[in-house]
Design a protein around this motif. Structure first.
Motif, PDB file in Angstrom:
ATOM      1  N   PHE A 152      29.796 -58.029  20.041  1.00 30.78           N
ATOM      2  CA  PHE A 152      28.430 -58.263  19.592  1.00 30.78           C
ATOM      3  C   PHE A 152      27.396 -57.726  20.590  1.00 30.78           C
ATOM      4  O   PHE A 152      26.293 -58.230  20.678  1.00 30.78           O
ATOM      5  N   ARG A 153      27.786 -56.692  21.345  1.00 30.99           N
ATOM      6  CA  ARG A 153      26.855 -56.157  22.334  1.00 30.99           C
ATOM      7  C   ARG A 153      25.694 -55.409  21.694  1.00 30.99           C
ATOM      8  O   ARG A 153      24.650 -55.251  22.294  1.00 30.99           O
ATOM      9  N   GLY A 154      25.885 -54.937  20.469  1.00 34.28           N
ATOM     10  CA  GLY A 154      24.813 -54.199  19.810  1.00 34.28           C
ATOM     11  C   GLY A 154      24.717 -52.769  20.304  1.00 34.28           C
ATOM     12  O   GLY A 154      25.586 -52.264  21.015  1.00 34.28           O
ATOM     13  N   ARG A 155      23.614 -52.095  19.958  1.00 36.53           N
ATOM     14  CA  ARG A 155      23.433 -50.699  20.344  1.00 36.53           C
ATOM     15  C   ARG A 155      23.195 -50.582  21.841  1.00 36.53           C
ATOM     16  O   ARG A 155      22.451 -51.358  22.423  1.00 36.53           O
ATOM     17  N   LYS A 156      23.830 -49.586  22.447  1.00 37.19           N
ATOM     18  CA  LYS A 156      23.663 -49.373  23.884  1.00 37.19           C
ATOM     19  C   LYS A 156      22.254 -48.844  24.161  1.00 37.19           C
ATOM     20  O   LYS A 156      21.785 -47.917  23.506  1.00 37.19           O
ATOM     21  N   PRO A 157      21.533 -49.414  25.137  1.00 35.85           N
ATOM     22  CA  PRO A 157      20.176 -48.935  25.459  1.00 35.85           C
ATOM     23  C   PRO A 157      20.179 -47.467  25.858  1.00 35.85           C
ATOM     24  O   PRO A 157      21.153 -46.968  26.435  1.00 35.85           O
ATOM     25  N   SER A 158      19.085 -46.794  25.583  1.00 31.30           N
ATOM     26  CA  SER A 158      18.963 -45.359  25.875  1.00 31.30           C
ATOM     27  C   SER A 158      18.400 -45.123  27.271  1.00 31.30           C
ATOM     28  O   SER A 158      17.999 -44.008  27.590  1.00 31.30           O
ATOM     29  N   TYR A 159      18.379 -46.147  28.115  1.00 29.74           N
ATOM     30  CA  TYR A 159      17.790 -46.042  29.446  1.00 29.74           C
ATOM     31  C   TYR A 159      18.628 -46.849  30.428  1.00 29.74           C
ATOM     32  O   TYR A 159      19.364 -47.764  30.046  1.00 29.74           O
ATOM     33  N   ASP A 160      18.520 -46.490  31.710  1.00 28.83           N
ATOM     34  CA  ASP A 160      19.185 -47.270  32.746  1.00 28.83           C
ATOM     35  C   ASP A 160      18.165 -48.206  33.378  1.00 28.83           C
ATOM     36  O   ASP A 160      16.992 -48.229  32.998  1.00 28.83           O
ATOM     37  N   ARG A 161      18.606 -48.978  34.365  1.00 30.02           N
ATOM     38  CA  ARG A 161      17.740 -49.987  34.971  1.00 30.02           C
ATOM     39  C   ARG A 161      16.521 -49.359  35.653  1.00 30.02           C
ATOM     40  O   ARG A 161      15.414 -49.872  35.584  1.00 30.02           O
ATOM     41  N   GLN A 162      16.733 -48.218  36.314  1.00 25.84           N
ATOM     42  CA  GLN A 162      15.636 -47.597  37.049  1.00 25.84           C
ATOM     43  C   GLN A 162      14.558 -47.093  36.103  1.00 25.84           C
ATOM     44  O   GLN A 162      13.360 -47.279  36.342  1.00 25.84           O
ATOM     45  N   VAL A 202      16.168 -56.339  28.502  1.00 27.26           N
ATOM     46  CA  VAL A 202      16.931 -56.708  29.701  1.00 27.26           C
ATOM     47  C   VAL A 202      18.269 -57.313  29.311  1.00 27.26           C
ATOM     48  O   VAL A 202      19.310 -57.020  29.913  1.00 27.26           O
ATOM     49  N   ALA A 203      18.264 -58.169  28.296  1.00 23.87           N
ATOM     50  CA  ALA A 203      19.498 -58.792  27.840  1.00 23.87           C
ATOM     51  C   ALA A 203      20.487 -57.741  27.342  1.00 23.87           C
ATOM     52  O   ALA A 203      21.697 -57.834  27.591  1.00 23.87           O
ATOM     53  N   ALA A 204      19.989 -56.713  26.642  1.00 18.05           N
ATOM     54  CA  ALA A 204      20.851 -55.655  26.141  1.00 18.05           C
ATOM     55  C   ALA A 204      21.472 -54.867  27.305  1.00 18.05           C
ATOM     56  O   ALA A 204      22.665 -54.529  27.270  1.00 18.05           O
ATOM     57  N   MET A 205      20.676 -54.580  28.337  1.00 16.98           N
ATOM     58  CA  MET A 205      21.229 -53.886  29.498  1.00 16.98           C
ATOM     59  C   MET A 205      22.313 -54.722  30.171  1.00 16.98           C
ATOM     60  O   MET A 205      23.327 -54.195  30.622  1.00 16.98           O
ATOM     61  N   GLU A 206      22.082 -56.017  30.229  1.00 13.96           N
ATOM     62  CA  GLU A 206      23.059 -56.895  30.855  1.00 13.96           C
ATOM     63  C   GLU A 206      24.358 -56.915  30.066  1.00 13.96           C
ATOM     64  O   GLU A 206      25.459 -56.891  30.634  1.00 13.96           O
ATOM     65  N   ARG A 207      24.247 -56.941  28.736  1.00 10.64           N
ATOM     66  CA  ARG A 207      25.447 -56.968  27.902  1.00 10.64           C
ATOM     67  C   ARG A 207      26.278 -55.704  28.084  1.00 10.64           C
ATOM     68  O   ARG A 207      27.500 -55.720  27.983  1.00 10.64           O
ATOM     69  N   TRP A 208      25.593 -54.593  28.346  1.00 12.88           N
ATOM     70  CA  TRP A 208      26.282 -53.303  28.515  1.00 12.88           C
ATOM     71  C   TRP A 208      26.595 -53.012  29.982  1.00 12.88           C
ATOM     72  O   TRP A 208      27.096 -51.933  30.311  1.00 12.88           O
ATOM     73  N   GLY A 209      26.245 -53.924  30.867  1.00 14.88           N
ATOM     74  CA  GLY A 209      26.554 -53.719  32.272  1.00 14.88           C
ATOM     75  C   GLY A 209      25.699 -52.670  32.938  1.00 14.88           C
ATOM     76  O   GLY A 209      26.121 -52.030  33.915  1.00 14.88           O
TER      77      GLY A 209
END
Length: 210
Positions: A152-162, A202-209
């Motif tokens: 249930f991670r959903g779509r991977k974000p198109s950006y990194d943390r930076q 932020v939650a999506a980035m966390e789910r995708w590591g």
């Protein structure tokens, strides 16, 4: 006089090479790079970091301190504002790669000084608020990931943390979606999603590591 780039590389998404490349692309001729690796800007003040501490000894009047963004100095309001004012009093010029901002002690006009100090305070406050919001959203993302599992991670974000941090900072300064998209390389739609649903991003980035 020398130009020193200070970099704080706190996550796996950030690299020293990327920050150096950004500085050179912005037209800075860097004489020396001072960098702290794996150090939190929230938990460790600038003076407490091995390399950050060196800045207080190295920088002299007329030197230029280059930062990708003011949050590289830290994400604690008091720490950042104290550090910037300390260097300015020493005659150091602070310049940012993003938006090419300059902070120095050149002006003696009290009104201009007040405007400068207000902007420094705003950026420092934004950095701390962003860090606190990110921490809350990260925890929510971790709990959600545990509850639902990787399916249930959903779509991977198109950006990194930076890139995300850069977008949030520019949005906080009042830049519109198109301007932020141009600066970060993100799509306008991605910027709007970050602006309108920061915690979800932020939650999506966390789910995708990320």
């Amino acid at each position: 006089m020398q130009t020193i780039l200070y970099a704080r590389v706190s996550t796996r998404d950030q690299t020293l090479e990327h920050q150096i490349t950004q500085a050179e692309a912005a037209g800075f001729n860097i004489d020396e790079v001072v960098a702290d690796h794996g150090v939190s800007g929230v938990q460790h003040k600038l003076r407490e970091r091995p390399e950050g501490r060196r800045l207080y000894d190295k920088l002299r009047a007329g030197d230029v301190l280059v930062l990708r963004w003011l949050d590289r100095l830290g994400r604690n309001y008091d720490d950042v504002t104290d550090a910037v004012r300390h260097f300015i009093r020493k005659g150091v010029v602070i310049r940012t790669i993003i938006n090419d901002m300059t902070f120095d002690g050149a002006t003696t006009d009290p009104v201009q000084q007040a405007v400068r100090d207000a902007l420094i305070a705003f950026l420092a406050a934004t950095a701390q608020a962003q860090a606190e919001a990110t921490k809350v959203a990260q925890q929510a993302g971790i709990e959600l990931a545990k509850e639902k599992g990787d399916r249930f991670r959903g779509r991977k974000p198109s950006y990194d943390r930076q890139t995300f941090d850069m977008a949030v900072s520019l949005i906080g300064l009042g830049h519109g979606p198109s301007a932020v998209a141009k600066e970060t390389g993100l799509s306008r739609q991605a910027v709007i999603r970050i602006r309108d649903n920061t915690n979800d991003a932020v939650a999506a980035m966390e789910r995708w590591g990320l």
